[in-house]
Design a protein around this motif. Structure first.
Motif, PDB file in Angstrom:
ATOM      1  N   UNK A  43     -40.380 -28.761 -34.596  1.00 39.58           N
ATOM      2  CA  UNK A  43     -40.552 -28.566 -33.155  1.00 39.58           C
ATOM      3  C   UNK A  43     -39.190 -28.698 -32.479  1.00 39.58           C
ATOM      4  N   UNK A  44     -38.974 -27.874 -31.453  1.00 35.46           N
ATOM      5  CA  UNK A  44     -37.739 -27.834 -30.684  1.00 35.46           C
ATOM      6  C   UNK A  44     -38.066 -27.852 -29.212  1.00 35.46           C
ATOM      7  N   UNK A  45     -37.067 -28.192 -28.384  1.00 36.92           N
ATOM      8  CA  UNK A  45     -37.192 -28.016 -26.942  1.00 36.92           C
ATOM      9  C   UNK A  45     -37.520 -26.549 -26.664  1.00 36.92           C
ATOM     10  N   UNK A  46     -38.291 -26.307 -25.617  1.00 38.31           N
ATOM     11  CA  UNK A  46     -38.626 -24.968 -25.126  1.00 38.31           C
ATOM     12  C   UNK A  46     -39.579 -24.165 -26.004  1.00 38.31           C
ATOM     13  N   UNK A  47     -40.184 -24.773 -27.028  1.00 37.40           N
ATOM     14  CA  UNK A  47     -41.195 -24.054 -27.807  1.00 37.40           C
ATOM     15  C   UNK A  47     -42.478 -23.952 -26.988  1.00 37.40           C
ATOM     16  N   UNK A  48     -43.255 -22.920 -27.262  1.00 36.33           N
ATOM     17  CA  UNK A  48     -44.553 -22.741 -26.605  1.00 36.33           C
ATOM     18  C   UNK A  48     -45.630 -23.265 -27.537  1.00 36.33           C
ATOM     19  N   UNK A  49     -46.652 -23.870 -26.945  1.00 34.94           N
ATOM     20  CA  UNK A  49     -47.722 -24.448 -27.741  1.00 34.94           C
ATOM     21  C   UNK A  49     -49.087 -23.982 -27.295  1.00 34.94           C
ATOM     22  N   UNK A  50     -50.056 -24.168 -28.190  1.00 33.25           N
ATOM     23  CA  UNK A  50     -51.443 -23.853 -27.874  1.00 33.25           C
ATOM     24  C   UNK A  50     -52.355 -24.945 -28.408  1.00 33.25           C
ATOM     25  N   UNK A  51     -53.432 -25.146 -27.686  1.00 28.76           N
ATOM     26  CA  UNK A  51     -54.524 -25.986 -28.149  1.00 28.76           C
ATOM     27  C   UNK A  51     -55.781 -25.358 -27.570  1.00 28.76           C
ATOM     28  N   UNK A  52     -56.591 -24.801 -28.422  1.00 29.58           N
ATOM     29  CA  UNK A  52     -57.756 -24.053 -27.960  1.00 29.58           C
ATOM     30  C   UNK A  52     -57.307 -22.864 -27.135  1.00 29.58           C
ATOM     31  N   UNK A  53     -57.834 -22.757 -25.913  1.00 24.01           N
ATOM     32  CA  UNK A  53     -57.487 -21.658 -24.997  1.00 24.01           C
ATOM     33  C   UNK A  53     -56.243 -21.960 -24.157  1.00 24.01           C
ATOM     34  N   UNK A  54     -55.778 -23.199 -24.183  1.00 23.75           N
ATOM     35  CA  UNK A  54     -54.678 -23.624 -23.320  1.00 23.75           C
ATOM     36  C   UNK A  54     -53.313 -23.356 -23.954  1.00 23.75           C
ATOM     37  N   UNK A  55     -52.379 -22.894 -23.123  1.00 20.12           N
ATOM     38  CA  UNK A  55     -50.993 -22.738 -23.566  1.00 20.12           C
ATOM     39  C   UNK A  55     -50.106 -23.615 -22.696  1.00 20.12           C
ATOM     40  N   UNK A  56     -49.000 -24.073 -23.261  1.00 16.99           N
ATOM     41  CA  UNK A  56     -48.100 -24.971 -22.563  1.00 16.99           C
ATOM     42  C   UNK A  56     -46.708 -24.845 -23.157  1.00 16.99           C
ATOM     43  N   UNK A  57     -45.745 -25.577 -22.607  1.00 16.11           N
ATOM     44  CA  UNK A  57     -44.359 -25.492 -23.056  1.00 16.11           C
ATOM     45  C   UNK A  57     -43.773 -26.888 -23.247  1.00 16.11           C
ATOM     46  N   UNK A  58     -42.989 -27.051 -24.311  1.00 14.02           N
ATOM     47  CA  UNK A  58     -42.269 -28.308 -24.528  1.00 14.02           C
ATOM     48  C   UNK A  58     -41.018 -28.298 -23.656  1.00 14.02           C
ATOM     49  N   UNK A  59     -40.882 -29.292 -22.813  1.00 10.84           N
ATOM     50  CA  UNK A  59     -39.687 -29.442 -21.990  1.00 10.84           C
ATOM     51  C   UNK A  59     -38.629 -30.198 -22.794  1.00 10.84           C
ATOM     52  N   UNK A  60     -39.081 -31.245 -23.518  1.00  9.79           N
ATOM     53  CA  UNK A  60     -38.128 -32.074 -24.262  1.00  9.79           C
ATOM     54  C   UNK A  60     -38.800 -32.693 -25.479  1.00  9.79           C
TER      55      UNK A  60
END
Length: 98
Positions: A43-60
């Motif tokens: 995992x790195x900063x700024x990667x995009x993630x998913x859990x079920x239908x939700x998407x999000x972004x790693x800030x740090x």
């Protein structure tokens, strides 16, 4: 000399997954903080993630050995935006991509 952070790179045929250990939300902030273990990949900063239908972004990404990146087996702290604390539970697996 081989260092613990050598070889931290996204590999195309390997999933990047983190198992959630704890989720918290700080008063007055619009992000979620997740403590977890990297189960597979990196995992790195700024990667995009998913859990079920939700998407999000790693800030740090915070880890004991480095800021901004972590690999399989490491415990990490992830600052995440785009999702609420109620959408993530302990024990769930978060999937990440570039």
């Amino acid at each position: 000399v081989l260092r613990p952070l050598d070889g931290i790179a996204v590999k195309p045929n390997v999933a990047n997954r983190v198992e959630v250990k704890k989720v918290c939300e700080f008063v007055g902030h619009n992000f979620v903080y997740v403590v977890g273990e990297v189960k597979e990949g990196v995992v790195f900063d700024n990667m995009k993630g998913t859990i079920g239908e939700n998407t999000f972004k790693i800030v740090e990404v915070e880890s004991r050995l480095a800021m901004g990146k972590a690999k399989k087996g490491m415990t990490v702290g992830l600052t995440i935006t785009g999702i609420s604390k109620d959408d993530i539970k302990g024990g769930e697996i978060l999937n990440f991509s570039l």
